[in-house]
Design a protein around this motif. Sequence first.
Motif, PDB file in Angstrom:
ATOM      1  N   GLN A   1       0.839  -1.200   0.000  1.00  0.00           N
ATOM      2  CA  GLN A   1       0.000   0.000   0.000  1.00  0.00           C
ATOM      3  C   GLN A   1       0.878   1.256   0.000  1.00  0.00           C
TER       4      GLN A   1
ATOM      5  N   GLN B   1       1.118   4.209  -2.802  1.00  0.00           N
ATOM      6  CA  GLN B   1       0.949   5.625  -2.474  1.00  0.00           C
ATOM      7  C   GLN B   1       2.158   6.422  -2.985  1.00  0.00           C
TER       8      GLN B   1
ATOM      9  N   ARG C   1       2.086   7.233  -6.614  1.00  0.00           N
ATOM     10  CA  ARG C   1       1.148   8.299  -6.951  1.00  0.00           C
ATOM     11  C   ARG C   1       1.717   9.655  -6.548  1.00  0.00           C
TER      12      ARG C   1
ATOM     13  N   VAL D   1       0.648   8.836   6.813  1.00  0.00           N
ATOM     14  CA  VAL D   1      -0.124   7.770   7.447  1.00  0.00           C
ATOM     15  C   VAL D   1       0.493   6.409   7.150  1.00  0.00           C
TER      16      VAL D   1
ATOM     17  N   ARG E   1       2.090   3.629   9.616  1.00  0.00           N
ATOM     18  CA  ARG E   1       1.633   2.240   9.658  1.00  0.00           C
ATOM     19  C   ARG E   1       2.802   1.289   9.412  1.00  0.00           C
TER      20      ARG E   1
ATOM     21  N   LEU F   1      -9.072   3.534   3.364  1.00  0.00           N
ATOM     22  CA  LEU F   1      -7.976   4.045   2.536  1.00  0.00           C
ATOM     23  C   LEU F   1      -7.224   2.887   1.898  1.00  0.00           C
ATOM     24  N   SER F   2      -6.995   2.963   0.608  1.00  0.00           N
ATOM     25  CA  SER F   2      -6.233   1.917  -0.065  1.00  0.00           C
ATOM     26  C   SER F   2      -5.573   2.474  -1.325  1.00  0.00           C
ATOM     27  N   PRO F   3      -4.313   2.890  -1.205  1.00  0.00           N
ATOM     28  CA  PRO F   3      -3.613   3.442  -2.369  1.00  0.00           C
ATOM     29  C   PRO F   3      -3.623   2.495  -3.563  1.00  0.00           C
TER      30      PRO F   3
ATOM     31  N   ASP G   1      -8.581   7.396  -1.705  1.00  0.00           N
ATOM     32  CA  ASP G   1      -7.960   8.447  -0.904  1.00  0.00           C
ATOM     33  C   ASP G   1      -8.963   8.972   0.116  1.00  0.00           C
TER      34      ASP G   1
ATOM     35  N   THR H   1      -5.751  -1.828   5.652  1.00  0.00           N
ATOM     36  CA  THR H   1      -6.410  -0.612   5.210  1.00  0.00           C
ATOM     37  C   THR H   1      -7.245   0.011   6.338  1.00  0.00           C
TER      38      THR H   1
ATOM     39  N   ALA I   1      -4.893   1.817   8.772  1.00  0.00           N
ATOM     40  CA  ALA I   1      -4.388   3.075   8.210  1.00  0.00           C
ATOM     41  C   ALA I   1      -5.478   4.146   8.234  1.00  0.00           C
TER      42      ALA I   1
END
Lengths: 370, 199
Positions: free
Chosen positions: A158, A162, A165, A178, A182, B110-112, B117, B147, B150
Amino acid sequence: MIASLEARGYRNLAGELSLSIDPHLTVFHGLNGAGKTNLLDALHFGLTGASMRSGAIKNAIGFESDSARVEVEFSDKTGTMHKTLASLDRSGQRRNLVDGAAPTASVPLPRVALFHPDHLQTIKGPPAHRRALADQVAGSLSPSQTDLRARYGRTLAQRNAQLRRVRAGELPVTELEVWDSRLASEAAPLVASRRDAIEILAPHFREAAITLGLTEPGIAYKTRVGGDEESIRLRLAELRTEDPGRAYVMYGPHLDDLHVEAEGRPLKQFGSQGQQRAAVLALLLGERSALAGAGRESPILLLDDVMSELDPRRRELLIGAAVAGGQVVVTATDLSQVPSEGFAPTSTSYRVEAGRIDAGADSPPLAEAV
Amino acid sequence: MYAGPISRLIAELSRLPGIGQRTAQRLAFHILRSPEDQAFALADAIREVKEKVGLCEVCSNLSEGPRCQICTDERRDRSSICVVEEPADVIPIERTGEYRGLYHVLGGALSPIDGIDPEDLKIAELIGRVDEGGIEEVVLATNPTTTGEATAQHIADRLAGKTKVTRLASGLPVGADLEHADEVTIGKALAGRRSLSGD
């Protein structure tokens, strides 16, 4: 303690096959292609529901069968007998049961430790193999930690998504906070569990490795991740500002490694084939003795095709150390390659020919209990 | 293979989660054989649920009007908000009877990897509710997954200093045998153990 094996339709094993497993040492011997490794694999399948060979599991079904079925009888710590059942059929249906039901914490599947020639990758291959080993040892020493690796992996995936992006300019760099946070909370316990596990393993590994002929053997956990959750979080924050353009997180337990060495040199680069094999065996024996030291049940040790590569003295040392740690099953092309008398309290051997147990010659037991 | 309307029904049914081609066929023929009033009742129910059920304008839970039953219930404690991922998560918490406050349904986590987002979730709405005042506690009841954790962390960060934020504990299922729990769950429960006697 494994007591017996029954197999039907498994690879090239013919008909319905039933044999007892010695409390100390069991030998499957026969010519190449006779089916001794398949017999060992049947035992592995019966205990784990998985083949020890790579490739599609469906290939484990014999050519003339529609399904494969293996049952293994074993006794638990209290001496109560149980039976596993592993089966698969051509439609892809698989089962792995204990006493007819899914394994539970009170009656789990018996544990297995396996040496297969492919396992030299643990020493020779990329660090991922050794991280997997560290996590497997950590998980077997303290089962409550088995999910740390997977949890960290999911969080890292994850976090990297991120990061990509952010790099593409879709998100501001603050959106990483965040996930870094984590990542730090998943990384800290993973690093601690690996460190603890290797610390426990190291003396057991050394002892086994010396027995198998390595000089000044050692194993050490190498990580660039130091300190607690908070310091990992701070380091990730620094990296975020120093180098926001990086495509992946270049810091964390996913870059850890184990250094396995002898004579002060890493076996990965400098070890001979024989030394690397000895190190893999010492890892298996070391893990078993670490488990025994922690009061946990010693897994049955399956040794596939290892005897032919060792000189007679090493064979004796290996069998002696392996039998001292619990039950052992080995395959060999020739029975004379496996020292038994004087090295195991009892032993049983089976001659395998064309997928069948040859009823003559050497079973029943070679040597009775002393 | 079948007449147009039957094929269409099978195709529609097989889009439902957990329904394969064969089950869809069985359901379609069952509907075909069943009395008219039963079949029409099903069709009406589907239409009605889509026409009448929307999201509550306050908490985003499922609602028949602009505001859901919980938000309009005067007896609820208006000083606490329980944050969950999906409307379905409200039901088990309600069944406990332990929680008398309000809810806030995020609509996911949340999960990129899936491109989800904070803006895709009802997080700004939650902050808005807290900013309006009168909220003494926000209970984060997102799932204990990568997820979900987070998402909880993100919300906790954004609410820092505004109100008290708590997170559901994890532990053993009550009434279940210890022997059937997995090692990870028992490990978490051990880590979060509490004292039963003084000091």
